[in-house]
Design a protein around this motif. Structure first.
Motif, PDB file in Angstrom:
ATOM      1  N   THR A   9       4.929  14.704  -4.318  1.00  0.00           N
ATOM      2  CA  THR A   9       4.273  13.782  -3.385  1.00  0.00           C
ATOM      3  C   THR A   9       5.255  13.287  -2.334  1.00  0.00           C
ATOM      4  OG1 THR A   9       2.819  13.060  -5.170  1.00  0.00           O
ATOM      5  CG2 THR A   9       2.872  11.692  -3.198  1.00  0.00           C
ATOM      6  N   SER A  10       6.503  13.050  -2.737  1.00  0.00           N
ATOM      7  CA  SER A  10       7.511  12.563  -1.797  1.00  0.00           C
ATOM      8  C   SER A  10       7.775  13.577  -0.687  1.00  0.00           C
ATOM      9  CB  SER A  10       8.817  12.260  -2.539  1.00  0.00           C
ATOM     10  OG  SER A  10       8.650  11.208  -3.456  1.00  0.00           O
ATOM     11  N   VAL A  11       7.771  14.871  -1.018  1.00  0.00           N
ATOM     12  CA  VAL A  11       7.986  15.893   0.006  1.00  0.00           C
ATOM     13  C   VAL A  11       6.850  15.875   1.026  1.00  0.00           C
ATOM     14  CG1 VAL A  11       8.177  18.380   0.428  1.00  0.00           C
ATOM     15  CG2 VAL A  11       9.361  17.354  -1.511  1.00  0.00           C
ATOM     16  N   ILE A  12       5.605  15.741   0.545  1.00  0.00           N
ATOM     17  CA  ILE A  12       4.449  15.683   1.447  1.00  0.00           C
ATOM     18  C   ILE A  12       4.510  14.427   2.312  1.00  0.00           C
ATOM     19  CG2 ILE A  12       1.925  15.557   1.567  1.00  0.00           C
ATOM     20  CD1 ILE A  12       1.874  17.078  -1.111  1.00  0.00           C
ATOM     21  N   LEU A  13       4.855  13.304   1.690  1.00  0.00           N
ATOM     22  CA  LEU A  13       4.936  12.046   2.439  1.00  0.00           C
ATOM     23  C   LEU A  13       6.072  12.087   3.461  1.00  0.00           C
ATOM     24  CD1 LEU A  13       4.292   9.411  -0.384  1.00  0.00           C
ATOM     25  CD2 LEU A  13       2.711  10.144   1.403  1.00  0.00           C
TER      26      LEU A  13
END
Length: 525
Positions: free
Chosen positions: A289-293
């Protein structure tokens, strides 16, 4: 074999010398954080300042209309395309080794760029310089994660790292404006080269030597080749799509091939014994999720900076120096806001901060959408910049911390590379999409608008799109990231510090012992 007195004395002197170097390195180790943070600062300064210097560079070196595009893209494509490869090589062969090599390579080609006499020389040297940045950025994150224990200490370190990065994004605009108006664009690269060489020298004596590997590292060459070519192809498509066209014969086939390469890469990673990207890392929801965010966050950040720059130059008709001064409040606010957040983040939960940051950045984009040629700078852009800095700090720093916190030390280079790949893909993607929206909606009854305040119609729609990006980031963070508490401060027992996660306190284990610390004792603290 009997050792002669002379050889024994030589060996003793050699060992004393090594011990002296080790003692010096141990004393200077606190500089590690500032070396890697400053390296990131100049990577970003170098990239950002070039976006302001495009026209002077193009005019001095006689770039054609089609070649101007590569002033930015040459660096971006090699940087983003090689992040994963160099990040993983750092895990395999040593983060210190890759970081120092990256600084040297970055400095060497920055110097060559500054002496470029033709478009082809500039473009090639700039592409090779991007390789150096691809070495330093992921290994910088890995060096922090490995040398600072999980908990408040690591959070504070990454906050400082993020502060330098945020300042670099704005300082690049200020530096470019000042240098272009005084001694010329060449010094953007010369200053970067000098700074990188100084950091190399300090890093050599302050960064701990990598521990020797138990066995010879195995490199997944086939995986490395497919992922590098695949990511490079996607970045190329995103970066050139606006100018060449999204369905153009020069770009669309390359995108198709890039996707096939990435599919092949995933297949290869499931079959090889030592994959360059173990797929298990994507099972951690906080990391994926952090990569997408990070992708969404940087797309939105670059959009705000780019279109604020366009407002100043097209709508307000400001010079490059006036535009740089217009961004000054952004830089000064970053010093205050990021410095404050660096002290507060270790004590605060990450998820609500990220959500609040995205909403604040939506407000920033909405404020800029009301600007026209008659709007005072002090009425909207000035306060909007302050809010933007606050929103960026509340999103980007916690996202970075969430990305690395659950990863093993052996994967930190890869984690840093993937996180930064998300950032790097987000920047050109955001600008590309926003440019399509702005260009397609800019026009009047007599035809397309080529410049001036009338361009604000398209800019306004681009800011609306940024609001949509912010809302997507808000709902993703709300739906996926855990509502966890910040990590508790380390507990001392017998002179040792033990980092305790709240999840460990809440879930516990059958023995009531957490990493050698009694649970009741910790909770009582």
């Amino acid at each position: 074999m009997t050792q002669t007195p002379s050889s024994s004395a030589t060996l003793t002197i050699h060992n004393v010398g090594l011990k002296g170097v080790d003692r010096l390195r141990q004393k200077l180790q606190p500089l590690l954080l500032y070396v890697v943070s400053t390296a990131q600062f100049f990577d970003i300064v170098n990239a950002t300042s070039v976006s302001v210097a495009i026209l002077p560079i193009a005019q001095d070196l006689d770039f054609s209309v089609t070649e101007v595009l590569w002033i930015l893209n040459a660096y971006t494509i090699t940087f983003a395309g090689l992040l994963l490869l160099f990040g993983r090589l750092g895990d395999l062969f040593g983060h210190r080794r890759m970081f120092i090599f990256g600084l040297f390579w970055f400095a060497l080609w920055a110097l060559v760029v500054s002496f470029a006499t033709s478009p082809i020389m500039f473009i090639l040297a700039r592409a090779l310089q991007g390789m150096g940045a691809a070495c330093t950025v992921p290994t910088a994150m890995a060096l922090i994660a490995i040398n600072y224990p999980a908990g408040p200490e690591r959070t504070k370190a990454f906050s400082i790292f993020g502060i330098f990065g945020g300042l670099g994004a704005i300082s690049g605009i200020l530096l470019a404006g000042g240098l272009i108006a005084s001694i010329g664009w060449h010094w953007i690269f010369r200053i970067s080269a000098i700074a990188a060489l100084i950091l190399l020298a300090i890093g050599f004596v302050s960064i701990p030597v990598d521990a020797p590997k138990a066995e010879k590292p195995k490199v997944d060459f086939l995986g490395a080749a497919t992922v590098t070519l695949g990511v490079t192809g996607i970045v190329y498509y995103i970066s050139t799509g606006v100018d060449y066209g999204w369905a153009n014969g020069k770009t669309l086939p390359l995108l198709f091939i890039a996707f096939l390469l990435l599919i092949a890469f995933v297949f290869i990673e499931t079959r090889v014994q030592a994959p360059i990207m173990p797929l298990r890392i994507w099972k951690v929801s906080s990391f994926s999720t952090s990569v997408i965010l990070a992708f969404i966050s940087n797309a939105k950040s670059q959009g705000v900076i780019y279109y604020a720059n366009m407002i100043f130059q097209e709508v307000y008709q400001w010079t490059a120096l006036q535009t740089a001064l217009g961004f000054l409040v952004h830089a000064l606010s970053a010093v205050v806001v990021f410095g404050t957040l660096g002290r507060l983040l270790p004590r605060l939960p990450l998820k609500p901060l990220i959500m609040a940051g995205f909403m604040i950045r939506c407000i920033t984009a909405l404020m800029f959408s009301f600007v026209n040629e008659h709007t005072s700078y002090w009425a909207i852009p000035f306060p909007a910049f302050i809010l933007h800095v606050l929103g960026v700090g509340l999103t980007l720093f916690p996202i970075q911390i969430a990305a690395v916190r659950d990863a093993d030390n052996k994967d930190q280079g890869l984690i840093g590379a993937l996180y930064n790949t998300g950032l790097q893909l987000g920047a050109p993607f955001g600008i590309a999409v926003l440019n399509v929206i702005a260009i397609s909606t800019n026009g009047n009854s007599t035809g397309s608008v080529r410049g001036g305040p009338a361009l604000m119609k398209g800019f306004r729609n681009a800011f609306y799109a940024m609001i949509a990006m912010g809302l997507i980031g808000f709902f993703l963070a709300w739906a996926i990231l855990p509502w966890d508490k910040p990590m508790r401060p380390a507990v001392k027992k017998g002179g040792d510090k033990v980092g305790v996660k709240p999840t460990e306190l809440e879930s516990g284990d059958s023995d009531g012992i957490i990493e050698g610390v009694d649970k009741e004792e910790v909770l009582a603290r």
